[in-house]
Design a protein around this motif. Structure first.
Motif, short mmCIF file in Angstrom:
data_model
loop_
_atom_site.label_atom_id
_atom_site.label_comp_id
_atom_site.label_asym_id
_atom_site.label_seq_id
_atom_site.Cartn_x
_atom_site.Cartn_y
_atom_site.Cartn_z
N VAL A 3 -10.32 57.68 30.50
CA VAL A 3 -11.18 58.40 29.58
C VAL A 3 -11.60 59.70 30.23
O VAL A 3 -12.00 59.71 31.38
N ARG A 4 -11.50 60.80 29.49
CA ARG A 4 -11.71 62.10 30.11
C ARG A 4 -12.57 62.99 29.25
O ARG A 4 -12.63 62.83 28.05
N THR A 74 -4.84 59.97 22.01
CA THR A 74 -4.57 60.09 23.44
C THR A 74 -3.06 60.22 23.66
O THR A 74 -2.27 59.95 22.75
N GLU A 78 -3.34 56.20 21.37
CA GLU A 78 -4.55 55.51 20.95
C GLU A 78 -5.49 56.50 20.28
O GLU A 78 -5.58 57.65 20.68
N THR A 80 -9.19 57.78 19.50
CA THR A 80 -10.54 57.72 20.05
C THR A 80 -11.41 58.77 19.36
O THR A 80 -10.90 59.70 18.72
N THR A 82 -14.67 61.57 19.91
CA THR A 82 -15.33 62.36 20.95
C THR A 82 -16.17 63.44 20.29
O THR A 82 -16.31 63.49 19.07
N ASP A 137 -15.26 59.90 33.68
CA ASP A 137 -14.11 60.80 33.54
C ASP A 137 -13.22 60.56 34.75
O ASP A 137 -13.63 60.82 35.88
N GLU A 180 -15.79 53.26 19.69
CA GLU A 180 -14.63 54.15 19.56
C GLU A 180 -14.78 55.43 20.38
O GLU A 180 -13.82 56.18 20.53
N GLU A 182 -15.11 57.92 23.54
CA GLU A 182 -14.54 57.92 24.88
C GLU A 182 -15.57 58.34 25.93
O GLU A 182 -16.49 59.09 25.64
N GLY A 183 -15.42 57.83 27.12
CA GLY A 183 -16.20 58.27 28.26
C GLY A 183 -17.67 57.93 28.23
O GLY A 183 -18.44 58.51 28.98
#
Length: 200
Positions: A3-4, A74, A78, A80, A82, A137, A180, A182-183
């Motif tokens: 995850v970034r 991604t 996938e 996600t 953000t 991250d 759902e 990320e990070g």
């Protein structure tokens, strides 16, 4: 799953091909931009400064009615969710960085309403080691200033985002949406809602 913090490709005027090389770029408009090698080296030694923006829509009295969350895919395919996010450039003000990333992620017609001196509602620290904080991250230690940004125009996501979904405050703070994100950004959304007095 890695995850970034989103890190869009540099724009044509970023001067990436000339920084640190013998060949200067045709237009040296941003000599502070790092090459990929220099960026990886910096990430191994320094925390990186980011801004993050949670776009919102408001009614006539200024009450937040919708929260905008980006949907992206991604490299592994996938899906996600953000928020608007990106690095602050050398010599760039926080306000200018916010405006640039909102425009990059939501399009030039988003029309963000930024005050002359924006103040973050929180500071989030992303670590490459999971569990150090609520945010993760895998590439770096990043310090992120997080803002709620009202937008008044039409949002058409660019960069790697597929769409922007507008949620009610209740839905944006739900466990389903948080799962759902990320990070650890579900936590960031809830902090924004709490700051706005909308967390129930």
């Amino acid at each position: 799953m890695a995850v970034r913090t989103p890190d869009p490709d540099p724009e044509p005027d970023d001067g990436i091909e000339g920084f640190g090389s013998a060949q200067p770029p045709a237009r040296d408009t941003n000599p502070g931009w790092l090459s990929e090698f220099e960026l990886e080296e910096a990430r191994r030694h320094l925390p990186m400064l980011y801004v993050e923006a949670i776009p919102v829509r408001t009614d006539g009295s200024g009450q937040v009615t919708e929260i905008g969350i980006l949907l992206r895919s991604t490299p592994l395919g996938e899906m996600t969710r953000t928020i608007v996010s990106g690095r602050v450039r050398f010599g760039e003000t926080i306000r200018d960085a916010l405006f640039r990333h909102v425009e990059n992620d939501l399009g030039p017609m988003a029309f963000p309403l930024l005050p002359p001196q924006p103040l973050p509602f929180t500071v989030a620290e992303y670590f490459p080691i999971p569990g150090v904080s609520a945010y993760h991250d895998d590439r770096q230690h990043a310090v992120s200033l997080a803002f709620v940004v009202p937008v008044t125009g039409t949002c058409e996501p660019r960069q790697d985002a597929l769409e922007v979904t507008w949620f009610s405050p209740e839905a944006a703070g739900s466990d389903a949406v948080s799962a759902e994100m990320e990070g650890g950004r579900g936590t960031l959304i809830r902090q924004a809602l709490a700051n706005l007095g909308l967390l129930r």
